[in-house]
Every structure is written in structure tokens, then in C-alpha cells.
Scaffold this motif. Sequence first.
Motif, PDB file in Angstrom:
ATOM      1  N   ILE A  89       0.843  -1.198   0.000  1.00 45.35           N
ATOM      2  CA  ILE A  89       0.000   0.000   0.000  1.00 45.35           C
ATOM      3  C   ILE A  89       0.874   1.241   0.000  1.00 45.35           C
ATOM      4  N   LYS A  90       1.030   1.832  -1.161  1.00 44.99           N
ATOM      5  CA  LYS A  90       1.831   3.056  -1.321  1.00 44.99           C
ATOM      6  C   LYS A  90       0.880   4.213  -1.595  1.00 44.99           C
ATOM      7  N   SER A  91       0.972   5.256  -0.798  1.00 42.26           N
ATOM      8  CA  SER A  91       0.035   6.360  -0.938  1.00 42.26           C
ATOM      9  C   SER A  91       0.755   7.699  -0.954  1.00 42.26           C
ATOM     10  N   CYS A  92       0.250   8.599  -1.795  1.00 39.41           N
ATOM     11  CA  CYS A  92       0.852   9.929  -1.904  1.00 39.41           C
ATOM     12  C   CYS A  92       0.379  10.850  -0.791  1.00 39.41           C
ATOM     13  N   PRO A  97      -8.481  10.069  -3.353  1.00 40.65           N
ATOM     14  CA  PRO A  97      -8.701   8.889  -2.517  1.00 40.65           C
ATOM     15  C   PRO A  97      -7.940   8.952  -1.191  1.00 40.65           C
ATOM     16  N   CYS A  98      -6.668   9.364  -1.230  1.00 44.75           N
ATOM     17  CA  CYS A  98      -5.886   9.455   0.004  1.00 44.75           C
ATOM     18  C   CYS A  98      -6.508  10.450   0.972  1.00 44.75           C
ATOM     19  N   ALA A  99      -6.885  11.610   0.445  1.00 44.81           N
ATOM     20  CA  ALA A  99      -7.476  12.650   1.279  1.00 44.81           C
ATOM     21  C   ALA A  99      -8.828  12.243   1.826  1.00 44.81           C
ATOM     22  N   SER A 100      -9.464  11.251   1.194  1.00 44.55           N
ATOM     23  CA  SER A 100     -10.769  10.763   1.643  1.00 44.55           C
ATOM     24  C   SER A 100     -10.645   9.554   2.574  1.00 44.55           C
ATOM     25  N   TYR A 105      -6.505   3.050  -2.730  1.00 44.89           N
ATOM     26  CA  TYR A 105      -6.906   3.430  -4.090  1.00 44.89           C
ATOM     27  C   TYR A 105      -6.177   4.697  -4.540  1.00 44.89           C
ATOM     28  N   CYS A 106      -4.996   4.933  -3.974  1.00 44.01           N
ATOM     29  CA  CYS A 106      -4.213   6.128  -4.296  1.00 44.01           C
ATOM     30  C   CYS A 106      -4.086   6.316  -5.798  1.00 44.01           C
ATOM     31  N   ALA A 107      -4.343   7.546  -6.252  1.00 41.90           N
ATOM     32  CA  ALA A 107      -4.273   7.873  -7.680  1.00 41.90           C
ATOM     33  C   ALA A 107      -2.955   8.529  -8.049  1.00 41.90           C
ATOM     34  N   GLU A 135      16.571 -10.119   0.549  1.00 37.93           N
ATOM     35  CA  GLU A 135      17.087  -9.908   1.901  1.00 37.93           C
ATOM     36  C   GLU A 135      16.835  -8.491   2.397  1.00 37.93           C
ATOM     37  N   ALA A 136      16.548  -7.573   1.486  1.00 35.73           N
ATOM     38  CA  ALA A 136      16.242  -6.192   1.859  1.00 35.73           C
ATOM     39  C   ALA A 136      15.408  -5.564   0.752  1.00 35.73           C
ATOM     40  N   ALA A 137      14.736  -4.456   1.086  1.00 40.45           N
ATOM     41  CA  ALA A 137      13.917  -3.759   0.102  1.00 40.45           C
ATOM     42  C   ALA A 137      13.963  -2.263   0.387  1.00 40.45           C
ATOM     43  N   VAL A 138      13.840  -1.471  -0.689  1.00 42.93           N
ATOM     44  CA  VAL A 138      13.716  -0.025  -0.570  1.00 42.93           C
ATOM     45  C   VAL A 138      12.279   0.339  -0.909  1.00 42.93           C
ATOM     46  N   VAL A 139      11.574   0.936   0.040  1.00 40.81           N
ATOM     47  CA  VAL A 139      10.154   1.245  -0.142  1.00 40.81           C
ATOM     48  C   VAL A 139       9.854   2.654   0.355  1.00 40.81           C
ATOM     49  N   HIS A 140       8.693   3.176  -0.047  1.00 43.30           N
ATOM     50  CA  HIS A 140       8.262   4.491   0.411  1.00 43.30           C
ATOM     51  C   HIS A 140       7.782   4.386   1.859  1.00 43.30           C
ATOM     52  N   GLN A 141       7.970   5.460   2.614  1.00 44.74           N
ATOM     53  CA  GLN A 141       7.590   5.439   4.029  1.00 44.74           C
ATOM     54  C   GLN A 141       6.094   5.205   4.259  1.00 44.74           C
TER      55      GLN A 141
END
Length: 360
Positions: A89-92, A97-100, A105-107, A135-141
Motif C-alpha cells: 500500500i503506497k500512498s501519496c 482517494p488518500c485525502a478521503s 486506491y491512491c491515484a 534480503e532487503a527492500a527499498v520502499v516508500h515510508q
Amino acid sequence: MTKVKAAICREFGRDLTIEEVTLRAPEMGEVEVKLDAVAICHSDISYIDGGWGGTLPAVYGHEAAGRITAVGPGVASYEIGQKVLVTLIKSCGTCAPCASGAPVYCAGSEEETPAITLADGTAAEKAMNCGAFAEAAVVHQSQIAPLPDDMASDVACLLACGVITGMGAVINTAAVRPGQTVVVIGAGGVGLNAIQGARVAGAGRIIAVDLSEEKLEDAKEFGATDGVLASIDAPWEEVARITGGTMADALFITVGAIPAFEKAWNYLARGGVAYAVGMPHVGAEARYEPVNVASAGQGLIGSKMGDAVLARDIPWMVDMYAQGRLKLDELVSGRWRLDQINEAIADTKSGTARRNVVIL
């Protein structure tokens, strides 16, 4: 840059290969997480088998837990060494959708620098925003959530998808009320969590429907009041017997089998709603008679990742687990090494596993 081992999909429908890859450093708003455990989800398998398309080579895996080993600029709420959940689940945070309150369902469509590079310099797809068969991953916070230091990663990782998808469909999407009748088609990993969600929500009857007697017994362990074999003629008639003819207020289809979607209406009460949780392959179609749906005031609603909001849902689920009111340990069927991932996938595809976890 960090060098790690990862399971690479180079050709759809083929075994994954274990290779050394390079992870770029985390950029704005990103973190690097050294993964302790990653579960195998049927969504990973659908992609690996080519059922949903996608770009190759790719690293799949999206249901993980570990510790932060590096943070990029703009990350203020997390620190190195912190234990976290990693999900797709990556959201801006700013789109409609995020603001709601619907981040699943991030657009937002922000372009991302390739994060995984193979030994020959080729970029590999970080599938489902995660690439966690590594063994590791780079992802958004936005894709992580804090975990207690003393919570085992092999059970904590299940919260990243299977648990929030099943429980969230019942509690967030359907908002099941105390006393309602719930039917869950499929008593696998997601279905068992839908059953747990129905129990937590106070459903009066929780009826599991599955092809396996063993899985129906599992379902009762997780809170089902009744089990119905899907292989009998007209299993909805057994549901009618159990409910005294009132049928299901809410039905959750947690498998990707088309017959389950086509027959779902037979289980519903007038005004009842079916929730599409399981995801068939792209191009698969179901047939039904709309006139019956209209005349009975029924509905079909999709539920993606249980309409989860990580900051809201993960803390209370962790607390429920700590209280002994949420089963997680019992969901783990097997623990595997990264070099055994193809065996773990085969075991998952056999249909007998609740959840297989790769320990990294």
C-alpha cells in the motif's frame, strides 16, 4: 548501494532464480528495510504465473517485516533500527482517494528511479511497489508501519496483506454488524482472516464454504460457527437450512475461482451484499442474471487490501494479537529459506497451506 540476494522471476510460469542484486540508496521519503521474513501470497503467484501480466525480470513479494537500515531525505517519523511492517500500500497522501481516507486506491503516479539492479546492470521490476522476495527492500515510508520489538517477524509479516485483506473486508468495507449472518467462500489464508474479522465484529452466524473438510475444521478454529462443503449439490441450500432460510447478509468471496463469483448470489439474503476479495486472473469473466440482483436488492462490491489504513488498522491488530484475541501464529503453515522459495510456492499452490513464510 546495498548488495543482497533476491528471488528473480525471469520468465512467467518458471521457477524463480536466486541471484545477487544491488539496491540503490533510499531517495526522498523512502527507507531501506533489512527483511526478516516475507510471506507468500496467492497474488505473488498470480503474477509469477503470468495471470496478471507485468514487466520482467521482476522481484515479487509484498508481505514482509524487518528493520530499517537506512532512511532517505524527508523521512522524519522513522529511524534506523526500528522494526516495521512492509506492505504494497503506497500512498501519496494528497490525491482525492488518500485525502478521503482510502489510501489503497491512491491515484498518485509519481515516477520512481529503478531500485533493483541485476548483476549485468539490467533493472529489475520492484513488483507491487515492494520487491520483498529479497534480503532487503527499498520502499516508500507510506508502505511501512511500526511493530513492537518483541513481535516475531514471521507472524508480524502476515499483517501486511493476508490479515488486513480478510479482516479489513469484513470490518472496513462491509462494516458487518453484531448479529448479522456472514458467509465466507474459501477458508485459506485470507478467508480465515475474514472469519476472524466476522467474529470480532460480532456476527451471529459465520458460515465457511470450502472444498476441503480439513479447511472447514480450520475455519471453526478461527471462529466459524458452521462449515459447508462446496462440492455438494447446491451448498447454498445447506446455508438455507442453517440460517432458517434467512441466508447471508454479507458474503465474502476470498478465492479467485470464477464459479464462486457466479454462485455467490444464491447465498445472499434479500438486500444482501457480496464482497469480491479474491482476484481471478485478468480476462476471466463471470456470468449472472442482473434481473435477479435488482429484484432482490442485492449488490457486489470490491474490497482491495481490506480498505486498510495502516496507521489506523495495524496498531489495533497488533494489540488484539497481544491480548490473544487475534490468531497469527496459527496462520503459519511452514517456514522456508530463501533458496527454498520455489518449494514454498509449490506448497502454497497445492491449496493445503494457510500461509508459508520465507525466513531471511
